[in-house]
Design a protein around this motif. Structure first.
Motif, PDB file in Angstrom:
ATOM      1  N   MET A   1      23.646   3.066  -6.653  1.00 53.91           N
ATOM      2  CA  MET A   1      22.209   2.839  -6.714  1.00 53.91           C
ATOM      3  C   MET A   1      21.538   4.024  -7.383  1.00 53.91           C
ATOM      4  O   MET A   1      21.702   5.158  -6.952  1.00 53.91           O
ATOM      5  CB  MET A   1      21.640   2.665  -5.297  1.00 53.91           C
ATOM      6  CG  MET A   1      20.112   2.607  -5.260  1.00 53.91           C
ATOM      7  SD  MET A   1      19.437   2.309  -3.607  1.00 53.91           S
ATOM      8  CE  MET A   1      19.844   3.850  -2.788  1.00 53.91           C
ATOM      9  N   SER A   2      20.783   3.778  -8.447  1.00 56.56           N
ATOM     10  CA  SER A   2      19.951   4.839  -9.013  1.00 56.56           C
ATOM     11  C   SER A   2      18.576   4.809  -8.366  1.00 56.56           C
ATOM     12  O   SER A   2      18.211   5.699  -7.620  1.00 56.56           O
ATOM     13  CB  SER A   2      19.844   4.666 -10.531  1.00 56.56           C
ATOM     14  OG  SER A   2      21.086   4.955 -11.142  1.00 56.56           O
ATOM     15  N   TYR A   3      17.811   3.745  -8.651  1.00 56.00           N
ATOM     16  CA  TYR A   3      16.490   3.596  -8.055  1.00 56.00           C
ATOM     17  C   TYR A   3      16.278   2.139  -7.699  1.00 56.00           C
ATOM     18  O   TYR A   3      16.569   1.255  -8.498  1.00 56.00           O
ATOM     19  CB  TYR A   3      15.394   4.048  -9.036  1.00 56.00           C
ATOM     20  CG  TYR A   3      15.666   5.408  -9.600  1.00 56.00           C
ATOM     21  CD1 TYR A   3      15.379   6.559  -8.862  1.00 56.00           C
ATOM     22  CD2 TYR A   3      16.251   5.554 -10.843  1.00 56.00           C
ATOM     23  CE1 TYR A   3      15.660   7.813  -9.366  1.00 56.00           C
ATOM     24  CE2 TYR A   3      16.534   6.807 -11.358  1.00 56.00           C
ATOM     25  CZ  TYR A   3      16.248   7.930 -10.615  1.00 56.00           C
ATOM     26  OH  TYR A   3      16.533   9.179 -11.102  1.00 56.00           O
ATOM     27  N   LYS A   4      15.792   1.910  -6.496  1.00 56.04           N
ATOM     28  CA  LYS A   4      15.479   0.550  -6.072  1.00 56.04           C
ATOM     29  C   LYS A   4      14.108   0.526  -5.424  1.00 56.04           C
ATOM     30  O   LYS A   4      13.768   1.436  -4.662  1.00 56.04           O
ATOM     31  CB  LYS A   4      16.532   0.023  -5.086  1.00 56.04           C
ATOM     32  CG  LYS A   4      17.867  -0.319  -5.722  1.00 56.04           C
ATOM     33  CD  LYS A   4      18.773  -0.997  -4.699  1.00 56.04           C
ATOM     34  CE  LYS A   4      20.105  -1.385  -5.313  1.00 56.04           C
ATOM     35  NZ  LYS A   4      20.975  -2.046  -4.318  1.00 56.04           N
ATOM     36  N   PRO A   5      13.328  -0.530  -5.687  1.00 53.08           N
ATOM     37  CA  PRO A   5      11.971  -0.589  -5.138  1.00 53.08           C
ATOM     38  C   PRO A   5      11.932  -1.164  -3.730  1.00 53.08           C
ATOM     39  O   PRO A   5      12.613  -2.148  -3.415  1.00 53.08           O
ATOM     40  CB  PRO A   5      11.252  -1.518  -6.122  1.00 53.08           C
ATOM     41  CG  PRO A   5      12.325  -2.451  -6.579  1.00 53.08           C
ATOM     42  CD  PRO A   5      13.603  -1.646  -6.621  1.00 53.08           C
ATOM     43  N   ALA A   6      11.117  -0.535  -2.895  1.00 57.34           N
ATOM     44  CA  ALA A   6      10.934  -1.001  -1.517  1.00 57.34           C
ATOM     45  C   ALA A   6       9.445  -0.972  -1.192  1.00 57.34           C
ATOM     46  O   ALA A   6       8.627  -0.475  -1.966  1.00 57.34           O
ATOM     47  CB  ALA A   6      11.717  -0.108  -0.552  1.00 57.34           C
ATOM     48  N   ILE A   7       9.124  -1.513  -0.024  1.00 59.97           N
ATOM     49  CA  ILE A   7       7.741  -1.472   0.458  1.00 59.97           C
ATOM     50  C   ILE A   7       7.778  -1.410   1.980  1.00 59.97           C
ATOM     51  O   ILE A   7       8.742  -1.867   2.609  1.00 59.97           O
ATOM     52  CB  ILE A   7       6.938  -2.701  -0.032  1.00 59.97           C
ATOM     53  CG1 ILE A   7       5.431  -2.498   0.216  1.00 59.97           C
ATOM     54  CG2 ILE A   7       7.450  -4.001   0.604  1.00 59.97           C
ATOM     55  CD1 ILE A   7       4.552  -3.490  -0.527  1.00 59.97           C
ATOM     56  N   ALA A   8       6.768  -0.808   2.560  1.00 65.06           N
ATOM     57  CA  ALA A   8       6.657  -0.767   4.016  1.00 65.06           C
ATOM     58  C   ALA A   8       6.046  -2.075   4.504  1.00 65.06           C
ATOM     59  O   ALA A   8       5.139  -2.615   3.877  1.00 65.06           O
ATOM     60  CB  ALA A   8       5.796   0.418   4.443  1.00 65.06           C
ATOM     61  N   SER A   9       6.542  -2.583   5.621  1.00 68.24           N
ATOM     62  CA  SER A   9       6.126  -3.917   6.078  1.00 68.24           C
ATOM     63  C   SER A   9       4.633  -4.007   6.335  1.00 68.24           C
ATOM     64  O   SER A   9       3.997  -5.019   6.026  1.00 68.24           O
ATOM     65  CB  SER A   9       6.922  -4.328   7.328  1.00 68.24           C
ATOM     66  OG  SER A   9       6.721  -3.418   8.403  1.00 68.24           O
ATOM     67  N   MET A  10       4.024  -2.929   6.873  1.00 65.05           N
ATOM     68  CA  MET A  10       2.590  -3.020   7.157  1.00 65.05           C
ATOM     69  C   MET A  10       1.763  -2.967   5.886  1.00 65.05           C
ATOM     70  O   MET A  10       0.596  -3.365   5.874  1.00 65.05           O
ATOM     71  CB  MET A  10       2.149  -1.942   8.142  1.00 65.05           C
ATOM     72  CG  MET A  10       1.853  -0.592   7.551  1.00 65.05           C
ATOM     73  SD  MET A  10       3.367   0.198   6.950  1.00 65.05           S
ATOM     74  CE  MET A  10       2.688   1.630   6.130  1.00 65.05           C
ATOM     75  N   SER A  11       2.367  -2.488   4.775  1.00 64.84           N
ATOM     76  CA  SER A  11       1.638  -2.430   3.511  1.00 64.84           C
ATOM     77  C   SER A  11       1.395  -3.819   2.922  1.00 64.84           C
ATOM     78  O   SER A  11       0.623  -3.969   1.979  1.00 64.84           O
ATOM     79  CB  SER A  11       2.411  -1.571   2.504  1.00 64.84           C
ATOM     80  OG  SER A  11       2.572  -0.257   2.995  1.00 64.84           O
ATOM     81  N   LEU A  12       2.037  -4.809   3.498  1.00 63.95           N
ATOM     82  CA  LEU A  12       1.833  -6.209   3.089  1.00 63.95           C
ATOM     83  C   LEU A  12       0.806  -6.902   3.984  1.00 63.95           C
ATOM     84  O   LEU A  12       0.551  -8.099   3.824  1.00 63.95           O
ATOM     85  CB  LEU A  12       3.164  -6.954   3.128  1.00 63.95           C
ATOM     86  CG  LEU A  12       4.197  -6.449   2.113  1.00 63.95           C
ATOM     87  CD1 LEU A  12       5.600  -6.927   2.481  1.00 63.95           C
ATOM     88  CD2 LEU A  12       3.838  -6.880   0.700  1.00 63.95           C
ATOM     89  N   GLY A  13       0.219  -6.164   4.928  1.00 62.83           N
ATOM     90  CA  GLY A  13      -0.762  -6.734   5.850  1.00 62.83           C
ATOM     91  C   GLY A  13      -0.441  -6.337   7.276  1.00 62.83           C
ATOM     92  O   GLY A  13       0.730  -6.242   7.650  1.00 62.83           O
ATOM     93  N   ARG A  14      -1.469  -6.078   8.073  1.00 60.47           N
ATOM     94  CA  ARG A  14      -1.242  -5.640   9.443  1.00 60.47           C
ATOM     95  C   ARG A  14      -0.691  -6.769  10.297  1.00 60.47           C
ATOM     96  O   ARG A  14      -0.993  -7.953  10.097  1.00 60.47           O
ATOM     97  CB  ARG A  14      -2.538  -5.109  10.068  1.00 60.47           C
ATOM     98  CG  ARG A  14      -3.128  -3.873   9.380  1.00 60.47           C
ATOM     99  CD  ARG A  14      -2.127  -2.761   9.105  1.00 60.47           C
ATOM    100  NE  ARG A  14      -1.644  -2.032  10.241  1.00 60.47           N
ATOM    101  CZ  ARG A  14      -2.011  -0.803  10.579  1.00 60.47           C
ATOM    102  NH1 ARG A  14      -2.927  -0.170   9.869  1.00 60.47           N
ATOM    103  NH2 ARG A  14      -1.472  -0.193  11.609  1.00 60.47           N
ATOM    104  N   ALA A  15       0.094  -6.382  11.295  1.00 62.21           N
ATOM    105  CA  ALA A  15       0.866  -7.350  12.078  1.00 62.21           C
ATOM    106  C   ALA A  15       0.002  -8.308  12.882  1.00 62.21           C
ATOM    107  O   ALA A  15       0.412  -9.437  13.163  1.00 62.21           O
ATOM    108  CB  ALA A  15       1.821  -6.601  13.010  1.00 62.21           C
TER     109      ALA A  15
END
Length: 343
Positions: A1-15
Motif C-alpha cells: 500500500m502506498s496511499y489509500k483514501p479513508a474517512i472518519a465515520s462521523m464525517s459522513l454525518g452524526r450518529a
C-alpha cells in the motif's frame, strides 16, 4: 500500500441523525476504501440494536454485538477499518479512580478493536480543564506507558495513535505530542498527524482579526522543517488531511460559533472544518501534507476527518455530499502527491 483514501465515520454525518449503513454505502460509492470508526457510531448502533434509551447504560455485550455488526457491514462493502477513536480524556487525570475506570474501559476497547478487525486506537490530547488534569510529564508519561504496555500484551498488538489537538490543554502542538512519543518509547505508541491540528495551532488563530498567529508563515515553515528532521516515520501510524474556514470575524464573544466553555479553536474545529482544496479554506494543508509525505516519506492511509456544523443537518444528501466532497479532495491530493514524486 502506498496511499489509500479513508474517512472518519462521523464525517459522513452524526450518529443521532444519520444511519451508519447508509454512511458506509456513500463512502464506498465514492471510492473511499478505509473508515475510522468514531465510537459515537458504535454506541448509537448498540442502543438501536438493544432498544435502549439514550440515558440507559450500555452493556459490554451490546457494544461487542454492535462492533460485530459494523465489522459485517464493512466486510460486505470491502471497507477496511483503519482505527477506533477517540479514546478521550485519558492522560493526566487528577482523579486516579477515574483513571482506573478509563483503564477498565480500555480493556473493553481492546475487545471491540479485535471484533472490528483493527489494531489502532487513537488517543486525542486531553482538553479537560486544569482542575481535572495535570501536565506533569512524570504522570502523563506513566499513564501513556501503561496503555502502551497493555497494548503490547494483546494479540495482535494494539497500537496507539496519539494526536495533538490544537486546543489540547497541555499538548497542543505536534512537537509536544512527538516529545511524548519519544518519552513513552514503545514500538506501539505513535502519532496521528492531522493537517488541521498542526496548522490550526502554529499558523491559525480563529480569534484573531486576520485568522492567523503573529508570525504564521515563518513559524509554520520552521515547524515543518523541524518535523522533517525530528519525527521517525515508523511512529506515524496514519494521517488526516483537512482544511478549515477562515472566520469572517474573530471567533470571540458575540460570534455565532462562540461558546463560553470552549477554547476558540475547539469551537472553530467543531463548526468550520473543510475538506482539502475547498473554497474558503486557508490553512497551508498542502505544505503540511508535503512535509509528511515527501519530507518524512510517509506511506499509508490518508483519512479525510472532518468536523462541521453540516454533519448535524438531516437528510440523505448530507452523507452523500460529504462523501463526494471527500472523494474530490482525495483525487486532487493524489494528483499533488504524484507530482511531488515525479520531481
Amino acid at each position: 500500500m502506498s496511499y489509500k483514501p479513508a474517512i472518519a465515520s462521523m464525517s459522513l454525518g452524526r450518529a443521532w441523525v444519520h444511519q451508519l449503513p447508509y454512511k458506509l454505502d456513500q463512502a464506498v460509492a465514492n471510492n473511499l476504501t478505509g473508515i475510522e470508526i468514531f465510537f459515537e457510531d458504535l454506541e448509537y448502533l448498540a442502543r438501536a440494536e438493544s432498544n435502549l434509551a439514550p440515558s440507559a447504560t450500555l452493556s459490554s455485550e451490546a457494544q461487542l454485538h454492535a462492533a460485530q455488526t459494523i465489522r459485517t457491514l464493512c466486510d460486505e462493502r470491502s471497507l477496511s477499518i483503519i482505527g477506533l477513536q477517540p479514546f478521550m480524556h485519558y492522560e493526566g487525570l487528577l482523579d486516579r479512580e477515574e483513571h482506573t475506570a478509563r483503564i477498565k474501559k480500555l480493556e473493553l476497547w481492546f475487545r471491540i478493536a479485535k471484533v472490528l478487525g483493527t489494531d489502532v486506537i487513537q488517543i486525542p490530547g486531553n482538553f479537560l480543564g486544569t482542575d481535572k488534569i495535570t501536565g506533569d510529564l512524570d504522570v502523563v508519561i506513566q499513564d501513556l506507558k501503561e496503555v502502551a504496555d497493555m497494548g503490547l500484551k494483546e494479540r495482535p498488538i494494539i497500537k496507539f495513535a496519539y494526536e495533538n489537538l490544537c486546543w489540547s490543554t497541555f499538548f497542543d502542538t505536534w512537537e509536544k505530542a512527538w516529545d511524548l512519543v519519544e518519552r513513552v518509547d514503545r514500538p506501539n505508541f505513535g502519532m496521528c498527524l492531522d493537517t488541521f491540528n498542526i496548522a490550526g495551532r502554529v499558523y491559525a488563530d480563529p480569534a484573531a482579526a486576520d485568522g492567523k498567529t503573529p508570525n504564521a508563515e515563518e513559524d509554520m515553515k520552521r515547524s515543518l522543517e523541524k518535523m522533517v528532521r525530528r519525527v521517525d516515520i515508523k511512529k506515524v501510524f496514519y494521517i488526516q488531511v483537512v482544511d478549515a474556514e477562515k472566520m469572517r470575524s474573530p471567533l470571540v464573544e458575540g460570534h455565532a460559533f462562540y461558546a463560553e466553555d470552549q477554547p476558540a479553536r475547539m469551537s472553530w474545529s467543531r463548526n468550520a472544518r473543510l475538506f482539502a482544496f475547498e473554497e474558503g479554506g486557508y490553512l497551508p494543508v498542502l505544505d503540511v501534507t508535503k512535509a509528511i509525505i515527501q519530507g518524512l516519506g510517509y506511506k499509508g492511509w490518508v483519512s479525510m476527518e472532518l468536523f462541521s456544523r453540516t454533519m448535524n443537518e438531516p437528510g440523505s444528501e448530507v452523507p452523500k455530499e460529504h462523501a463526494r466532497r471527500a472523494r474530490e479532495a482525495w483525487e486532487k491530493l493524489e494528483k499533488e502527491i504524484t507530482g511531488w514524486q515525479s520531481k
